[in-house]
Design an enzyme around this catalytic site. Sequence first.
Site: not given
Ligand code: MRU
Length: 358
Positions: A53-55, A90, A201, A242, A252-253
Amino acid sequence: MKINGTLYRTIWPSADNMAVEIIDQTRLPHIFTTLRLENMRDAERAIKDMQVRGAPLIGVTGAYGVALAMQHHASDAALQASCDMLLKARPTAVNLRWGVERMRAFLVPLPESERAAAAWQEAARIADEDVEICSSLGEHGSEIIRALYQKKNSTVNILTHCNAGWLATVDWGTALAPIYKAFDAGIPLHVWVDETRPRNQGASLTAWELGQHGVPHTVIADNTGGHLMQHGMVDMAIVGTDRVTAHGDVCNKIGTYLKALAAFDNGVPFYVALPTPTIDWTIQDGVKEIPIEERAQDEVTHISGLCDDGQVRTVQVTPKGSRAANYGFDVTPARLVTALITEKGVVKADAAAMRVLS
Ligand code: MRU
């Protein structure tokens, strides 16, 4: 970065070059385990189920997913089908589209017989570039932390949301890269880690990786940031993203927007760290145009954790029958963002300033 003294990336080709290995992020922080992705379907599932996970990491996994597909079938039809499938894994992080489309554009002109080997090399190049980019944006961001330290002459308190550390990229991270670089340079700092409901997270991944690196940190409930800011206990916020629009809106999240509002109200600088492939140049208004992922209700109604007997268990926190809504992301308007920290430098979050990034 190191785990118990051993250097790791979050994704790497297996020793036999037939598969890709990842750290299974759904098991952290209590269990460290790696997984082998044998084919494109495995890569798609790993993204969907958030084992990765994470962009930026989603983008790299998408690229490796295409490479895995090419090992089995390298026809135009197979390339098209695998790209289409991976793109749906996603919806919010634009890096997935970026990684998959880069692979498609690279592979289309090649003869079928060359695609498998070339795809493998291109995916590895994308992964290496991600490491370079994150390291470089970390250098730029650490200068901001250094300047705050020079002004304050005591520990710099930084608030972050979700996990935008090395686990969210191939290495270094985005929001956490400046923190690691500043910490390694000897600047005294402390990180407030938003737990980041519903999947936690922050509590599970950010706290774990900061701990592995020895960075002082404190986990806080999501609603605590505003109080800390009102009492001068936060010098700056840094988050990842993201998707950033061409006008500087930041997705973002979920919960990031509320932190940005609190930061604005309290004069706390609010930075967003990102690799430039996270910018979606095709859109302007983030609130209207960015697709927001909605995930299963049970991520809100249930919670997992380590029990006293050493087992990880899941329990329900809501009454049976209560419905839950689970929006994964929100959008922070550009006007609330102090600046974007990128591998090309620190720029204002507006269309004119961002032109240097295109
Ligand atoms: O749903 P996730 O855990 O993939 O979300 C991740 C985030 O929101 C991060 O802040 C984002 O991807 C930044 S990437 C380094």
